[in-house]
Design a protein around this motif. Structure first.
Motif, PDB file in Angstrom:
ATOM      1  N   ARG A  32     -48.098  20.548 -32.818  1.00  0.00           N
ATOM      2  CA  ARG A  32     -48.393  19.242 -32.218  1.00  0.00           C
ATOM      3  C   ARG A  32     -47.575  19.119 -30.946  1.00  0.00           C
ATOM      4  N   SER A  33     -48.110  18.395 -29.985  1.00  0.00           N
ATOM      5  CA  SER A  33     -47.409  18.284 -28.705  1.00  0.00           C
ATOM      6  C   SER A  33     -46.240  17.312 -28.840  1.00  0.00           C
ATOM      7  N   GLU A  34     -45.321  17.391 -27.874  1.00  0.00           N
ATOM      8  CA  GLU A  34     -44.170  16.501 -27.850  1.00  0.00           C
ATOM      9  C   GLU A  34     -44.629  15.043 -27.881  1.00  0.00           C
ATOM     10  N   GLU A  35     -45.662  14.747 -27.091  1.00  0.00           N
ATOM     11  CA  GLU A  35     -46.147  13.363 -26.989  1.00  0.00           C
ATOM     12  C   GLU A  35     -46.708  12.877 -28.327  1.00  0.00           C
ATOM     13  N   ASP A  36     -47.457  13.784 -28.982  1.00  0.00           N
ATOM     14  CA  ASP A  36     -48.030  13.481 -30.286  1.00  0.00           C
ATOM     15  C   ASP A  36     -46.964  13.165 -31.317  1.00  0.00           C
ATOM     16  N   LEU A  37     -45.946  14.035 -31.356  1.00  0.00           N
ATOM     17  CA  LEU A  37     -44.869  13.875 -32.330  1.00  0.00           C
ATOM     18  C   LEU A  37     -44.150  12.550 -32.113  1.00  0.00           C
ATOM     19  N   MET A  38     -43.933  12.229 -30.827  1.00  0.00           N
ATOM     20  CA  MET A  38     -43.206  10.993 -30.533  1.00  0.00           C
ATOM     21  C   MET A  38     -44.050   9.771 -30.812  1.00  0.00           C
ATOM     22  N   ASP A  39     -45.323   9.913 -30.500  1.00  0.00           N
ATOM     23  CA  ASP A  39     -46.234   8.796 -30.723  1.00  0.00           C
ATOM     24  C   ASP A  39     -46.235   8.395 -32.204  1.00  0.00           C
ATOM     25  N   GLN A  40     -46.248   9.405 -33.062  1.00  0.00           N
ATOM     26  CA  GLN A  40     -46.264   9.109 -34.489  1.00  0.00           C
ATOM     27  C   GLN A  40     -44.953   8.439 -34.930  1.00  0.00           C
ATOM     28  N   LEU A  41     -43.832   9.000 -34.433  1.00  0.00           N
ATOM     29  CA  LEU A  41     -42.536   8.421 -34.796  1.00  0.00           C
ATOM     30  C   LEU A  41     -42.469   6.964 -34.329  1.00  0.00           C
ATOM     31  N   LEU A  42     -42.988   6.753 -33.120  1.00  0.00           N
ATOM     32  CA  LEU A  42     -42.989   5.415 -32.533  1.00  0.00           C
ATOM     33  C   LEU A  42     -43.740   4.423 -33.429  1.00  0.00           C
ATOM     34  N   ARG A  43     -44.929   4.846 -33.866  1.00  0.00           N
ATOM     35  CA  ARG A  43     -45.750   3.958 -34.697  1.00  0.00           C
ATOM     36  C   ARG A  43     -45.093   3.700 -36.045  1.00  0.00           C
ATOM     37  N   VAL A  44     -44.616   4.800 -36.682  1.00  0.00           N
ATOM     38  CA  VAL A  44     -44.063   4.647 -38.028  1.00  0.00           C
ATOM     39  C   VAL A  44     -42.769   3.825 -37.992  1.00  0.00           C
ATOM     40  N   VAL A  45     -41.895   4.122 -37.046  1.00  0.00           N
ATOM     41  CA  VAL A  45     -40.634   3.375 -36.985  1.00  0.00           C
ATOM     42  C   VAL A  45     -40.915   1.902 -36.675  1.00  0.00           C
ATOM     43  N   GLY A  46     -41.893   1.658 -35.812  1.00  0.00           N
ATOM     44  CA  GLY A  46     -42.277   0.281 -35.517  1.00  0.00           C
ATOM     45  C   GLY A  46     -42.666  -0.445 -36.804  1.00  0.00           C
ATOM     46  N   HIS A  47     -43.398   0.265 -37.646  1.00  0.00           N
ATOM     47  CA  HIS A  47     -43.832  -0.286 -38.921  1.00  0.00           C
ATOM     48  C   HIS A  47     -42.635  -0.518 -39.847  1.00  0.00           C
ATOM     49  N   VAL A  48     -41.690   0.448 -39.881  1.00  0.00           N
ATOM     50  CA  VAL A  48     -40.503   0.307 -40.731  1.00  0.00           C
ATOM     51  C   VAL A  48     -39.673  -0.898 -40.280  1.00  0.00           C
TER      52      VAL A  48
END
Lengths: 360, 161
Positions: free
Chosen positions: A234-250
């Motif tokens: 997965r690309s750097e942007e993809d990996l960060m995008d997911q972390l961004l969404r999940v942490v936002g949810h947490v």
């Protein structure tokens, strides 16, 4: 002892609580692992090789504009107490600082401290670049470390494979070599016992969690480090995008848990948190775990606006400066375990007295 | 909580038994549980690379990678199995075939899709750097008793000198 005032911002600009959601998300960190072509990885390299890696990297660091004004510290030439001090500041890993028996001190081990970026040399990989920011700030933190990586990569031959990406000693880091993480405070989810579900959910999303000091460290004071687990495919942007969404949810779940706590157990929580404050304000001896747990309570109380007049910045500073090596540094001499606990209580008491005189 | 059987070690196995329509709880340590034939998974500590290392082990057993060593650093599959780390960038080429499977297990993919990179043309390709690299490889080849490789490296060093 090492003179910490020489480090740009003391290496802890990320403590200033200026970032988004800074009361819940302490800091954001992005690290990139890189190795130089033509050398064995650090664990298998000889002393001479590691010193040549250090010399090459140091030369490139001096030419790289984003690292102007940075300071290179030869970790391999520091006494143990100074290495611990750098570790407590999150500037070097346990491995690089050779803390604990499992980690030998490698010749050529060094850290370059720049403006909110730092660079470990001869850790498990030749280069571990990291940027840290206050609060929840993934894109800007990544941009900062990427800029340094580009400058160094234009001067040093990084080991890169067209199929496997950036090559690393451990196959868990290969590909992007990127680990993006947020240090997050989740007392609400712990108290409402929701935390197990949230952590299990992270795993399913390809994320992982660790303690305050990363891999292998314990969770203390309800601080969790959440980061991407995979680095390949997965690309750097993809990996960060997911972390961004999940942490936002947490973060949302944590805020919700705090509202529930206040609504359903208001006076119990209030009492518990004020007791934590009282202990920190008046105790004469504090272990590290005690301090961390009570600070977690006070941090929650500040977040809930139960305690006013105390800044998140002060609480962040207490986390770092109440650690053993920092207390010894402040006292200017090595301290025994009981002296450390007393010095810690003194330091915390003084900080709360001067910065929260009118709390109540 | 202490083991109900030996009363010495910590109980780690909590067994719910139904006998004659009554439910009983038994708390046992690992050893007593094993003696009673209760299967546990406690004995195998969870390691992030656990699955991966098992896979490597399985492959070794089939003999697929037996004896093969990286020509740059001398690292073997056995070394990787022991440390969980490769020796150098060349290992990724040496062990390429088995690596793909392992990376898929670890990351769900073996294909990098992130940032591409072109290393700079620099003095790293110069003679002095090449000589240093060859001498390091020679030392490692001798240490790992790869004498054929060592002889070849020595010849290449002579040519450059």
């Amino acid at each position: 002892m090492i003179d910490l005032s020489l480090l740009p911002d003391g290496g802890v600009a990320w403590l200033d609580a200026s970032g988004r959601h800074a009361d819940v998300v302490l800091s954001t960190r992005v690290r990139l692992a890189r190795n130089l072509e033509g050398f064995a990885f650090t664990g298998r390299a000889r002393d001479g090789e590691r010193l040549r890696v250090l010399a090459q990297v140091d030369a490139a660091v001096h030419e790289a504009p984003p690292l102007a004004g940075s300071l290179t510290v030869r970790v391999d030439q520091l006494p143990a107490i100074d290495r611990l001090l750098l570790h407590e500041r999150h500037l070097v890993s346990k491995e690089l600082a050779a803390l604990g028996e499992a980690h030998p001190l490698h010749s050529g081990a060094a850290v370059v401290v720049g403006d909110r970026v730092s660079l470990m040399i001869n850790e498990e990989d030749h280069l571990r670049l990291q940027a840290m920011s206050s609060g929840f700030a993934l894109p800007e933190t990544f941009a900062r470390v990427r800029e340094v990586e580009r400058e160094l990569g234009a001067r040093l031959p990084f080991a890169f494979h067209p199929e496997f990406g950036f090559l690393t000693a451990c196959p868990t880091n290969v590909g992007t070599g990127m680990r993006a993480s947020v240090l997050i405070h989740l007392p609400g989810l712990v108290l409402t016992k929701e935390i197990g579900k949230v952590l299990a959910g992270l795993q399913q999303m390809g994320l992982t969690h660790r303690g305050l000091y990363g891999e292998g460290s314990e969770v203390v004071g309800n601080f969790f480090q959440i980061s991407n687990q995979t680095t390949l495919g997965r690309s750097e942007e993809d990996l960060m995008d997911q972390l961004l969404r999940v942490v936002g949810h947490v973060v949302e779940r944590e805020e919700e848990a705090r509202r529930v706590l206040l609504r359903d157990a208001g006076y119990i929580i209030e009492d518990k948190l004020w007791r934590a404050f009282g202990t920190l304000r008046y105790a004469r001896s504090l272990t590290f775990e005690e301090a961390m747990n009570f600070l977690s309570g006070v941090r929650l109380a500040v977040g809930l606006k139960l305690i006013r007049g105390l800044s998140v910045y002060t609480l962040n500073k207490l986390l770092i400066f109440s650690q053993a090596a920092h207390l010894a540094y402040a006292e200017g001499r090595p301290l025994s375990e009981s002296e450390t606990c007393q010095a810690r209580a003194r330091y915390v008491r003084h900080a709360l007295e001067t910065e929260a005189g009118s709390v109540g | 909580m202490l083991c109900d059987s030996c009363h010495e070690r910590d109980a780690v196995v909590h067994l719910t038994q139904i006998e004659n329509n009554s439910v009983t709880q038994v708390h046992l340590c690992e050893r007593c549980a094993a003696e009673r034939g209760v299967e546990t998974t406690v004995a195998e500590p969870k390691h992030p690379l656990g699955d991966l290392l098992h896979a490597v082990q399985a492959q070794l057993a089939t003999g697929e990678e037996r004896g093969e060593a990286c020509t740059f650093c001398g690292c073997t599959m056995a070394d990787f199995r022991a440390t969980g780390k490769w020796g150098c960038p060349h290992c990724y080429v040496t062990f390429e075939a088995s690596l793909r499977g392992l990376l898929r297990r670890l990351h769900g993919s073996a294909q990098h899709v992130g940032e591409r990179y072109q290393p700079p043309r620099s003095e790293a390709t110069g003679r002095a750097a090449q000589l240093g690299e060859l001498r390091d490889r020679l030392r490692r080849a001798i240490e790992s008793e790869q004498f054929e490789l060592a002889a070849d490296l020595r010849d290449r060093i002579r040519v450059l000198e």
